[in-house]
Design a protein around this motif. Sequence first.
Motif, short mmCIF file in Angstrom:
data_model
loop_
_atom_site.label_atom_id
_atom_site.label_comp_id
_atom_site.label_asym_id
_atom_site.label_seq_id
_atom_site.Cartn_x
_atom_site.Cartn_y
_atom_site.Cartn_z
N LEU A 166 0.83 -1.20 0.00
CA LEU A 166 0.00 0.00 0.00
C LEU A 166 0.87 1.25 0.00
N MET A 167 1.95 1.19 0.79
CA MET A 167 2.87 2.33 0.81
C MET A 167 3.55 2.51 -0.54
N LEU A 168 3.97 1.41 -1.14
CA LEU A 168 4.66 1.50 -2.42
C LEU A 168 3.73 2.05 -3.51
N ASP A 169 2.45 1.72 -3.41
CA ASP A 169 1.49 2.21 -4.41
C ASP A 169 1.32 3.73 -4.34
N LEU A 170 1.69 4.32 -3.21
CA LEU A 170 1.59 5.78 -3.08
C LEU A 170 2.70 6.49 -3.85
N ALA A 171 3.73 5.72 -4.24
CA ALA A 171 4.84 6.26 -5.03
C ALA A 171 5.54 7.42 -4.34
N LEU A 172 5.72 7.30 -3.03
CA LEU A 172 6.46 8.31 -2.28
C LEU A 172 7.96 8.10 -2.47
N GLU A 173 8.74 9.07 -2.05
CA GLU A 173 10.19 8.91 -2.11
C GLU A 173 10.62 7.86 -1.09
N THR A 174 11.74 7.21 -1.38
CA THR A 174 12.23 6.14 -0.52
C THR A 174 12.40 6.59 0.93
N LYS A 175 12.90 7.79 1.11
CA LYS A 175 13.13 8.28 2.46
C LYS A 175 11.82 8.46 3.23
N GLU A 176 10.75 8.79 2.51
CA GLU A 176 9.45 8.93 3.16
C GLU A 176 8.91 7.57 3.59
N ASN A 177 9.05 6.56 2.72
CA ASN A 177 8.64 5.20 3.07
C ASN A 177 9.44 4.70 4.28
N THR A 178 10.73 4.94 4.23
CA THR A 178 11.61 4.49 5.32
C THR A 178 11.19 5.12 6.64
N ALA A 179 10.86 6.39 6.61
CA ALA A 179 10.46 7.10 7.83
C ALA A 179 9.18 6.50 8.43
N VAL A 180 8.24 6.14 7.56
CA VAL A 180 6.98 5.55 8.04
C VAL A 180 7.23 4.21 8.70
N ILE A 204 -2.18 4.25 16.64
CA ILE A 204 -0.79 4.27 16.18
C ILE A 204 -0.72 4.28 14.65
N LEU A 205 -1.57 3.50 14.03
CA LEU A 205 -1.56 3.45 12.56
C LEU A 205 -1.98 4.80 11.97
N LYS A 206 -2.96 5.44 12.58
CA LYS A 206 -3.39 6.76 12.08
C LYS A 206 -2.29 7.80 12.26
N GLU A 207 -1.53 7.67 13.34
CA GLU A 207 -0.45 8.62 13.60
C GLU A 207 0.74 8.38 12.67
N SER A 208 0.90 7.14 12.23
CA SER A 208 2.11 6.77 11.48
C SER A 208 1.92 6.71 9.98
N LEU A 209 0.75 6.27 9.52
CA LEU A 209 0.54 6.08 8.09
C LEU A 209 0.08 7.38 7.42
N PRO A 210 0.43 7.56 6.14
CA PRO A 210 -0.07 8.72 5.39
C PRO A 210 -1.60 8.69 5.37
N GLU A 211 -2.20 9.85 5.34
CA GLU A 211 -3.66 9.95 5.42
C GLU A 211 -4.39 9.15 4.34
N PRO A 212 -3.86 9.04 3.10
CA PRO A 212 -4.57 8.26 2.08
C PRO A 212 -4.77 6.79 2.46
N LEU A 213 -4.01 6.29 3.43
CA LEU A 213 -4.13 4.88 3.82
C LEU A 213 -5.03 4.67 5.03
N HIS A 214 -5.55 5.74 5.61
CA HIS A 214 -6.37 5.60 6.81
C HIS A 214 -7.63 4.77 6.56
N ASP A 215 -8.18 4.88 5.37
CA ASP A 215 -9.38 4.11 5.06
C ASP A 215 -9.09 2.61 4.96
N ASN A 216 -7.81 2.26 4.81
CA ASN A 216 -7.42 0.85 4.70
C ASN A 216 -7.22 0.18 6.05
N ILE A 217 -7.21 0.96 7.12
CA ILE A 217 -6.89 0.41 8.44
C ILE A 217 -7.83 -0.71 8.87
#
Length: 225
Positions: A166-180, A204-217
């Motif tokens: 799910l994170m990879l599908d967001l196509a964020l920069e590697t450093k952003e994925n790593t931080a999450v 914890i998931l809401k605090e850590s994951l990007p907002e577009p993934l909150h609906d997937n929780i």
Amino acid sequence: MRYYPIFVNLENKHCLVVGAGDVGKRKIQSLLDSGAAAVTIIDTREPDSSLDSILKQGNVTYCCREFDDADLNGQFLVIACTTSEAINEHISRVCNERGILCNIADQPEKSSFIVPASVKQGDLTLAISTGGQSPALAKCICRDLRESFGDEYARLLTLMGLIRPLMLDLALETKENTAVFRKLVNSNLLTAIKDHDLDSVVEILKESLPEPLHDNIPELLDGLV
């Protein structure tokens, strides 16, 4: 001896076990559990009833006869655990000549690899080696690790595995994925999972994951906590 630690992918690989005694049965099951594509078993004895469930699997072949060097053809990995030291040593030598991975049960000096003691929780595997010097100590360490690493680690790893694509599908920069992912593993997520504290896990998931993934929780946690 100091060994090079490695985890081997047995997918699409053919494996051979020579000797189907108590040790051989454990080795056969471990190969199947690790996803070996095909396991051939050779033993001079007819298979006993304890092998019934294994032999029902379509990727297992049992040959009731003596070992022949031709049995090594096409094998990726070989385990020899017969009661004959001479046969085990012969298999070791021929495998070495052909560049085939070979383990001789309880004789690390004649093996190209050893099977370490291990602790498993889902997809998490912790392997322990004492360089062949003390299997008893390795088993003792395994016991301690089982007490320290409960099934909450398996559940956490499952959750991380669901989050990753799910994170990879967001196509964020590697450093952003790593931080999450670092934020997740350094949070109290593991403790919350262990305590079956669903509210804390969601928070914890809401605090850590990007907002577009909150609906997937909700689907991420279905049956997990």
